[in-house]
Design an enzyme around this catalytic site. Structure first.
Site, PDB file in Angstrom:
ATOM      1  N   HIS A 100       0.858  -1.187   0.000  1.00 47.59           N
ATOM      2  CA  HIS A 100       0.000   0.000   0.000  1.00 47.59           C
ATOM      3  C   HIS A 100       0.894   1.236   0.000  1.00 47.59           C
ATOM      4  O   HIS A 100       1.956   1.242   0.631  1.00 47.59           O
ATOM      5  CB  HIS A 100      -0.874  -0.012   1.252  1.00 47.59           C
ATOM      6  CG  HIS A 100      -1.308   1.354   1.709  1.00 47.59           C
ATOM      7  ND1 HIS A 100      -0.629   2.051   2.704  1.00 47.59           N
ATOM      8  CD2 HIS A 100      -2.315   2.146   1.303  1.00 47.59           C
ATOM      9  CE1 HIS A 100      -1.229   3.220   2.879  1.00 47.59           C
ATOM     10  NE2 HIS A 100      -2.253   3.308   2.049  1.00 47.59           N
ATOM     11  N   ASN A 115       0.550   5.832  -0.345  1.00 41.99           N
ATOM     12  CA  ASN A 115      -0.374   6.954  -0.366  1.00 41.99           C
ATOM     13  C   ASN A 115       0.423   8.237  -0.172  1.00 41.99           C
ATOM     14  O   ASN A 115       1.336   8.291   0.638  1.00 41.99           O
ATOM     15  CB  ASN A 115      -1.397   6.746   0.772  1.00 41.99           C
ATOM     16  CG  ASN A 115      -2.177   7.996   1.135  1.00 41.99           C
ATOM     17  OD1 ASN A 115      -2.058   8.510   2.239  1.00 41.99           O
ATOM     18  ND2 ASN A 115      -2.954   8.488   0.209  1.00 41.99           N
TER      19      ASN A 115
END
Lengths: 303, 303
Positions: free
Chosen positions: A105, A107
């Site tokens: 992940h 971000n």
């Protein structure tokens, strides 16, 4: 001179293309499909989804820019009396098919708060990148952390240490007393201000954004052809259950998105395709599965 | 005369045995296995789990009685300055294998609050029972609601209507704009007090507890041998994803349990064994799957 906001939007647009292209090359079969959406209360986004790939079972790379009134609950949560916000960012999650390839992940985001007279009164960057393996390969974890450290070091020699600890603290399932994965970096409220060149943190999140494919894709390529059995898949699906628990019980990004009437399908694209829960599942003593749990229970310094 | 608490504990003990025995008979193959556990901060419970049955893929029937200090977050949530609590109850969730057999949940609970001098200052009953089908059979839903209405009617002719609406409101996924299932009854803060015989609500939750197997098991027996395909299972697993979303994002029982250091495995036994998420999944126009969604989007009056 362009606004910080405009410069960040251009950055995430370039990264969106670059990261998706490199992930498609690693997959070798599937391509991202795109959905553009509008948020009725202000803003919208671009969701790119990959499904049924040779390597990636499912995953998504989203960009969005949303704005509007802060709901009362979010004002309380952010501990602010500001009345409106602007938030934009890029967010991605990749769930590989092969249990020896970790989930990852990343971000980066930019946030602005406005007072009732619509004056910009606060602004900051946030983001991070982390790795969630199903089986532990020390070399892979070291590579991921080292790449993230390299991305941090140019912007402050203390940053990696600080953001590595923040990551271990953030991606933690207290109800399981274990980390979601083997960490990486996590940062929030990196403010641009008097003591800090306005573009310092912008350059920093750019560095993190471009480091992500360098950190993750070599691991994907190294592990994607490893043979695996139904037992490995079973374990992967049990562990994915913990991933779902973190994202729905504890993740602040998911909470912010759902509480500000974000697009549900774009927020929950972070969830894995096939997941399993088994009552009181315990890995076999001395197994590879147990080795992973031990590391999740007491996070290591990898570098 | 026994205390309300003691009488309720005896009731849930009897119900635990009765309900598990009747569910085992409906399954015909699997039996419940029992785990007794203690809560370090006070109390404990009995978890009974059924797995890999002929009818039930997984499920659990728990009783627990826990007490202790109220964490600051829970005091805020309950909007109280009370400092300690006592909570006991029975809670069950059954996840059938056959997609034509609905999932069902039921719960009865008794709650006490104490002030700093350890005086009992508030006490109430709560609970409910609801049905979550994957395919809609009107007769089944009517049977479930009618059985619950019968259980309510003896204790007040207005109760079913009131608790039916409360159920539709409670088991709702706002981020999906749809109900979790086709409802049933839900009630909370049923206080015993001056204007109400102390045992009125105790008798009521007893009535609901014993009605549950009468409401659910005939539906299980009617549908459990229906042939189904991989497509039906696929839909069941997608819908189970919504069940997980409700329980982890919105369910107050899950939140209370995890926030008071309850036993995680006993709380999350409510989650289905195999679950699937697919980006922006839409049922085929005019299909049986779409019929279900329409009802979930605008709850019906079944009786």
């Amino acid at each position: 001179m362009e606004s910080l906001r405009e410069e960040f939007l251009q950055l995430i647009g370039r990264l969106h293309n670059d990261i998706c292209r490199r992930l498609e090359l690693a997959d070798g079969k599937a391509q991202f499909t795109a959905d553009e959406w509008e948020r009725p209360a202000g803003g919208g986004g671009k969701t790119r989804i990959i499904r049924s790939g040779a390597v990636f079972q499912n995953g998504g790379v989203n960009t969005s820019a949303v704005w509007g009134e802060l709901p009362a609950g979010m004002m309380k949560y952010l501990n602010t009396s500001h009345s409106s916000f602007y938030a934009c960012g890029l967010s991605l999650v990749m769930h590989p098919r092969n249990p020896f390839v970790p989930t990852s992940h990343a971000n980066i985001r930019y946030f602005e708060l406005y007072d009732k007279a619509n004056n910009l009164t606060d602004q900051w960057f946030g983001g991070g990148a982390d790795l969630t393996p199903y089986y532990l390969f020390g070399d892979d974890v070291v590579h991921f952390h080292q790449t993230m450290k390299n991305a941090c070091d140019l912007y402050g020699s203390e940053l990696y240490e600080r953001f590595k600890r923040a990551c271990d603290n953030y991606f933690y399932n207290p109800h399981r007393q274990e980390a979601r994965g083997v960490g990486g970096i996590f940062f929030d409220r990196l403010r641009t201000g008097e003591n800090c060149d306005a573009r310092h943190w912008l350059r920093f999140v750019e560095s993190v954004g471009y480091a992500f494919p360098d950190a993750y894709i070599p691991i994907v390529n190294k592990r994607k052809a490893m043979p695996y059995t139904a037992n490995h898949i079973h374990w992967q699906e049990v562990r994915r259950g913990r991933y779902v628990e973190f994202n729905l019980l504890h993740d602040k990004g998911t909470m912010f998105g759902l509480n500000t009437n974000g697009r549900t399908e774009s927020i929950l694209m972070s969830l894995p395709a096939t997941v399993r829960w088994e009552y009181d599942y315990q890995p076999v003593h001395g197994s590879e599965e147990e080795k992973l749990i031990k590391v999740l229970k007491s996070p290591r310094d990898w570098l």
